[in-house]
Design an enzyme around this catalytic site. Structure first.
Site, PDB file in Angstrom:
ATOM      1  N   GLU A 192      46.559  43.071  83.319  1.00  0.00           N
ATOM      2  CA  GLU A 192      46.655  42.960  81.865  1.00  0.00           C
ATOM      3  C   GLU A 192      48.099  43.084  81.387  1.00  0.00           C
ATOM      4  OE1 GLU A 192      42.290  44.767  80.655  1.00  0.00           O
ATOM      5  OE2 GLU A 192      43.904  46.162  81.180  1.00  0.00           O
ATOM      6  N   CYS A 252      48.135  59.126  89.719  1.00  0.00           N
ATOM      7  CA  CYS A 252      48.146  60.005  88.540  1.00  0.00           C
ATOM      8  C   CYS A 252      46.716  60.130  88.008  1.00  0.00           C
ATOM      9  CB  CYS A 252      49.063  59.445  87.465  1.00  0.00           C
ATOM     10  SG  CYS A 252      50.792  59.295  87.998  1.00  0.00           S
ATOM     11  N   CYS A 270      47.418  50.694  91.303  1.00  0.00           N
ATOM     12  CA  CYS A 270      48.592  51.533  91.521  1.00  0.00           C
ATOM     13  C   CYS A 270      48.250  52.555  92.598  1.00  0.00           C
ATOM     14  CB  CYS A 270      48.977  52.236  90.222  1.00  0.00           C
ATOM     15  SG  CYS A 270      50.492  53.241  90.340  1.00  0.00           S
ATOM     16  N   CYS A 316      48.404  53.396  75.935  1.00  0.00           N
ATOM     17  CA  CYS A 316      49.023  54.011  77.115  1.00  0.00           C
ATOM     18  C   CYS A 316      47.980  54.636  78.036  1.00  0.00           C
ATOM     19  CB  CYS A 316      50.014  55.078  76.650  1.00  0.00           C
ATOM     20  SG  CYS A 316      50.856  55.917  77.988  1.00  0.00           S
ATOM     21  N   CYS A 354      54.244  44.423  76.920  1.00  0.00           N
ATOM     22  CA  CYS A 354      54.099  45.393  78.006  1.00  0.00           C
ATOM     23  C   CYS A 354      53.521  44.654  79.208  1.00  0.00           C
ATOM     24  CB  CYS A 354      53.185  46.531  77.562  1.00  0.00           C
ATOM     25  SG  CYS A 354      52.823  47.745  78.843  1.00  0.00           S
ATOM     26  N   CYS A 369      45.520  58.304  84.507  1.00  0.00           N
ATOM     27  CA  CYS A 369      45.775  56.880  84.290  1.00  0.00           C
ATOM     28  C   CYS A 369      44.624  56.036  84.811  1.00  0.00           C
ATOM     29  CB  CYS A 369      47.079  56.491  84.984  1.00  0.00           C
ATOM     30  SG  CYS A 369      47.505  54.747  84.814  1.00  0.00           S
ATOM     31  N   GLU A 386      53.264  50.816  89.360  1.00  0.00           N
ATOM     32  CA  GLU A 386      54.554  51.504  89.358  1.00  0.00           C
ATOM     33  C   GLU A 386      55.628  50.457  89.663  1.00  0.00           C
ATOM     34  OE1 GLU A 386      57.944  53.282  89.586  1.00  0.00           O
ATOM     35  OE2 GLU A 386      56.250  54.476  88.883  1.00  0.00           O
TER      36      GLU A 386
END
Length: 350
Positions: free
Chosen positions: A93, A117, A113, A333, A106, A120, A159
């Protein structure tokens, strides 16, 4: 069509190799750059300053490579989330964020990833693969708003420094005179602080840097960000202190706030001590719940976030509260997750 090699995402040097392969003079590479990145050609036949035989030979092996988004979702606040073909079985996305005279995109750098984390959504689905420079640049060039973009942030899925070569090549295309010729000050790369890739990015580009911190306490940060064990934030900040952020280049620190987890005055004090003497801005970010886990922490309330911001400012650390955009379409976010990429049959080439 799928066997053709996309030209979008190639650098001047790579296009010089293509020109040589197709029997064209070296300067034809700059002509191709102009068609790809300035004139936004959608078909090789449009490159009319190349000879017809050269275009025909080029088209036998190459294609412009612009791929339309697979779908889009529009937020009530004007934010638009685009879904693109990804890799490893997962689509990715990109999020278009209009804000007055600014228009920010963005972009994603990976499908999934592997940083792990806990907060996320991208990380919850694991790592499926790195995007190519073509796939990164396609996010920039294939949306209708592309010509009016003012800023790019590498804050989407993945990342960026875990896919450094492709990201660096995209930055080169965005900033080079033969590419989009943007100022690097229009680009921000967000990272957990992956070393030594961060040093490479700092030394070889002048883009803005955003560091995901989220807790000033080593033990707590390691719980929510396992990469703390490999890349301790104190060492990351030591590296950042070696660079000049006092002029045009900016350093920002991203700090998601959770109720009764990292939002007390004690945390503001600890964060200020950690950042003392470093020229930076702290972006306080509202936590956006995934809705998948009833036991997950809640976002700090507005009053607490405002107090935290004000306390940091009192302690000499510039802090602001970032406005959330696109939460109603899962574009805010930490919410980007893509979808299982079973839409190959619907893929469109512009």
């Amino acid at each position: 069509m799928n066997s053709l090699i996309p030209l979008i995402g190639m650098t001047l040097g790579q296009l010089q190799q293509v020109a040589a392969e197709c029997g064209m003079p070296r300067f034809a590479a700059k002509q191709m750059c102009r068609w790809l990145y300035e004139k936004r050609a959608t078909d090789i036949s449009q490159m009319t300053d190349l000879s017809k035989p050269a275009r025909e030979k080029l088209a036998k092996r190459y294609t412009i490579g612009l791929e339309a988004p697979l779908s889009q979702a529009v937020s009530t606040d004007g934010t638009i989330k685009y879904l693109f073909r990804g890799c490893g079985g997962r689509a990715v996305e990109a999020v278009y964020i209009p804000d007055g005279e600014r228009a920010t995109l963005c972009v994603s750098s990976q499908a999934g990833c592997r940083m792990g984390c806990t907060f996320c959504m991208t990380g919850r689905y694991g790592y499926q693969g790195d995007l190519t420079t073509h796939q990164i640049m396609n996010q920039v060039l294939a949306i209708p708003q592309s010509p009016s973009l003012t800023n790019i942030v590498f804050m989407g899925m993945g990342e960026p420094l875990d896919n450094l070569d492709a990201v660096m090549q995209a930055i080169e295309i965005l900033t080079a005179p033969w590419g989009l010729a943007w100022s690097p000050k229009r680009i921000t790369v967000s990272s957990i602080g992956k070393m030594p890739q961060l040093q490479t990015l700092l030394s070889q580009t002048k883009v803005h840097i955003a560091i995901s911190l989220h807790s000033p306490l080593t033990s707590q940060r390691a719980e929510i960000m396992p990469v703390e064990r490999a890349f301790p934030i104190k060492k990351v900040l030591e590296t950042l202190r070696q660079y000049d952020f006092s002029h045009q280049r900016r350093l920002s620190v991203e700090y998601i706030m959770w109720k009764d987890v990292n939002d007390s005055p004690r945390f503001a004090q600890s964060l200020a001590r950690l950042l003392d003497g470093l020229e930076c801005r702290v972006n306080l970010i509202r936590y956006h719940s995934s809705g998948l886990d009833t036991g997950e922490p809640q976002c700090s309330d507005t009053e607490t976030m405002e107090y935290f911001r004000d306390r940091l400012n009192q302690l000499g650390i510039t802090a602001t509260i970032r406005t959330s955009r696109g939460e109603d379409i899962a574009a805010a976010c930490g919410m980007l997750a893509g979808k299982p990429d079973n839409t190959d049959s619907k893929e469109q080439n512009i």
